[in-house]
Design a protein around this motif. Structure first.
Motif, PDB file in Angstrom:
ATOM      1  N   UNK A 286       0.842  -1.014  -0.500  1.00 18.39           N
ATOM      2  CA  UNK A 286      -0.120  -0.277   0.126  1.00 18.39           C
ATOM      3  C   UNK A 286       0.713   1.686   0.494  1.00 18.39           C
ATOM      4  N   UNK A 287       0.442   2.511  -0.728  1.00 19.25           N
ATOM      5  CA  UNK A 287       1.599   3.304  -0.818  1.00 19.25           C
ATOM      6  C   UNK A 287       0.492   4.388  -0.952  1.00 19.25           C
ATOM      7  N   UNK A 288       1.070   5.585  -1.247  1.00 17.30           N
ATOM      8  CA  UNK A 288       0.532   7.037  -0.951  1.00 17.30           C
ATOM      9  C   UNK A 288      -0.352   7.552  -1.446  1.00 17.30           C
ATOM     10  N   UNK A 289      -1.638   7.375  -0.530  1.00 14.49           N
ATOM     11  CA  UNK A 289      -2.849   7.573  -1.778  1.00 14.49           C
ATOM     12  C   UNK A 289      -4.078   6.487  -1.536  1.00 14.49           C
ATOM     13  N   UNK A 290      -3.173   4.833  -0.929  1.00 13.59           N
ATOM     14  CA  UNK A 290      -4.451   4.501  -0.739  1.00 13.59           C
ATOM     15  C   UNK A 290      -5.227   4.338   0.425  1.00 13.59           C
ATOM     16  N   UNK A 291      -6.374   4.050   0.291  1.00  8.24           N
ATOM     17  CA  UNK A 291      -6.955   4.231   1.179  1.00  8.24           C
ATOM     18  C   UNK A 291      -7.764   3.335   2.193  1.00  8.24           C
ATOM     19  N   UNK A 292      -7.905   2.230   2.725  1.00 11.34           N
ATOM     20  CA  UNK A 292      -7.914   0.935   3.859  1.00 11.34           C
ATOM     21  C   UNK A 292      -9.052   0.795   4.816  1.00 11.34           C
ATOM     22  N   UNK A 293     -10.466  -0.026   5.271  1.00 12.29           N
ATOM     23  CA  UNK A 293     -10.248  -0.272   5.586  1.00 12.29           C
ATOM     24  C   UNK A 293     -10.718  -1.704   6.056  1.00 12.29           C
ATOM     25  N   UNK A 294     -10.915  -2.390   7.392  1.00 12.75           N
ATOM     26  CA  UNK A 294     -10.820  -3.614   7.612  1.00 12.75           C
ATOM     27  C   UNK A 294     -11.913  -3.364   8.856  1.00 12.75           C
ATOM     28  N   UNK A 295     -12.629  -4.361   9.078  1.00 11.60           N
ATOM     29  CA  UNK A 295     -13.773  -4.992  10.001  1.00 11.60           C
ATOM     30  C   UNK A 295     -13.021  -5.019  11.702  1.00 11.60           C
ATOM     31  N   UNK A 296     -13.236  -5.028  12.945  1.00  9.53           N
ATOM     32  CA  UNK A 296     -13.757  -5.278  14.110  1.00  9.53           C
ATOM     33  C   UNK A 296     -13.018  -6.924  14.092  1.00  9.53           C
ATOM     34  N   UNK A 297     -11.393  -6.720  15.583  1.00  9.36           N
ATOM     35  CA  UNK A 297     -10.958  -7.314  15.235  1.00  9.36           C
ATOM     36  C   UNK A 297      -9.550  -8.011  13.449  1.00  9.36           C
ATOM     37  N   UNK A 298      -9.813  -7.474  13.010  1.00 12.73           N
ATOM     38  CA  UNK A 298      -8.837  -7.568  11.582  1.00 12.73           C
ATOM     39  C   UNK A 298      -7.190  -6.672  12.521  1.00 12.73           C
ATOM     40  N   UNK A 299      -6.472  -7.571  11.779  1.00 12.97           N
ATOM     41  CA  UNK A 299      -5.321  -7.741  12.441  1.00 12.97           C
ATOM     42  C   UNK A 299      -4.439  -8.191  11.069  1.00 12.97           C
ATOM     43  N   UNK A 300      -2.945  -7.519  11.139  1.00 13.74           N
ATOM     44  CA  UNK A 300      -1.693  -8.095  10.239  1.00 13.74           C
ATOM     45  C   UNK A 300      -0.369  -7.531  10.710  1.00 13.74           C
ATOM     46  N   UNK A 301       0.688  -7.920  10.115  1.00 10.96           N
ATOM     47  CA  UNK A 301       1.743  -8.086  10.592  1.00 10.96           C
ATOM     48  C   UNK A 301       2.471  -7.160   9.397  1.00 10.96           C
ATOM     49  N   UNK A 302       2.643  -5.324   9.930  1.00 12.25           N
ATOM     50  CA  UNK A 302       3.190  -4.356   8.589  1.00 12.25           C
ATOM     51  C   UNK A 302       4.263  -4.649   9.166  1.00 12.25           C
ATOM     52  N   UNK A 303       5.085  -4.341   7.767  1.00  9.96           N
ATOM     53  CA  UNK A 303       6.174  -3.739   7.649  1.00  9.96           C
ATOM     54  C   UNK A 303       6.978  -2.509   6.783  1.00  9.96           C
ATOM     55  N   UNK A 304       8.225  -1.942   6.507  1.00  9.95           N
ATOM     56  CA  UNK A 304       7.977  -0.864   5.658  1.00  9.95           C
ATOM     57  C   UNK A 304       9.092  -0.344   5.322  1.00  9.95           C
ATOM     58  N   UNK A 305      10.203  -1.176   4.044  1.00  9.18           N
ATOM     59  CA  UNK A 305      11.164  -0.298   3.514  1.00  9.18           C
ATOM     60  C   UNK A 305      12.197   0.840   3.584  1.00  9.18           C
TER      61      UNK A 305
END
Length: 233
Positions: A202-221
């Motif tokens: 996901x880059x500049x300008x992306x919009x994300x919406x995830x429901x309650x209870x959602x999860x992820x393991x994010x990283x960024x270079x």
């Protein structure tokens, strides 16, 4: 200054309206830089709807672009308005708000928005919780950031009311965060940089919406700056 690319696209308007992305149990990812700008009722003001309950009323989340020397007539929002100025300078009869300004106008307030030089806004309408009456004008470039409990992450709280929390989040270049769980759901709008998780990039300008209870393991270079909301569904 926060900036966002603005594609010059042919506007379109559908004669019949259907609700847009209003099922908040569904995950939604939108690259706003590839979406068409749709005309608003005011000449020179354009919108990209991200979620929308009705054609010109109800709950709305949009990217809004004002061309130079454009304005809306005086109007009020029955259940509040939340704005983040992404680029340019936004104005109303109460002040001028450059890129990086966060605004909240409570239920039943009114104003006459405009922009002399043009601007791009992230806007949410009619989503204030009952009793949330705080008016805010925050220049995020002159506010105090706080370290997070996760290494490589800083936060700038903007607003909180009950479980509803809005903040800016900065992930440093090279950061890899532990699994993040969002019991109250999650909404992100990426202002600069990019990140990736097990679901995508996901880059500049992306919009994300995830429901309650959602999860992820994010990283960024390269690092990532985002407007972040949780607990507001």
């Amino acid at each position: 200054m926060y900036s966002i690319g603005a594609n010059t696209m042919n506007p379109r308007s559908d004669a019949s309206f259907k609700p847009i992305n209003m099922d908040r149990d569904q995950r939604v990812v939108i690259n706003t830089l590839t979406e068409n700008w749709i005309p608003s009722p005011a000449s020179g003001v354009w919108r990209i709807p991200l979620e929308r309950e009705a054609e010109e009323s109800g709950q709305v989340t949009s990217i809004v672009r004002y061309e130079p020397e454009t304005s809306f007539s005086v109007h009020f929002h029955p259940n509040g308005e939340e704005i983040f100025v992404v680029s340019g300078v936004f104005e109303d009869e109460f002040g001028r708000y450059p890129a990086g300004t966060y605004l909240r106008n409570p239920a039943q307030t009114q104003h006459a928005p405009a922009s002399q030089n043009g601007c791009v806004l992230y806007v949410k309408l009619n989503m204030f919780a009952e009793g949330d009456l705080e008016t805010l004008r925050i220049d995020t470039h002159n506010a105090r950031w706080q370290p997070s409990h996760d290494e490589g992450q800083s936060v700038l709280p903007l607003h909180g009311f009950g479980a509803d929390k809005t903040l800016l989040v900065q992930w440093q270049a090279g950061a890899s965060l532990p699994e993040q769980i969002y019991e109250g759901g999650l909404e992100m709008y990426i202002l600069a940089g990019s990140f990736q998780d097990e679901w995508g990039t996901y880059r500049q300008g992306f919009w994300l919406r995830t429901p309650p209870g959602s999860y992820h393991h994010p990283s960024t270079q390269e690092g990532c700056l985002m407007l972040f909301k949780t607990g507001h569904f």
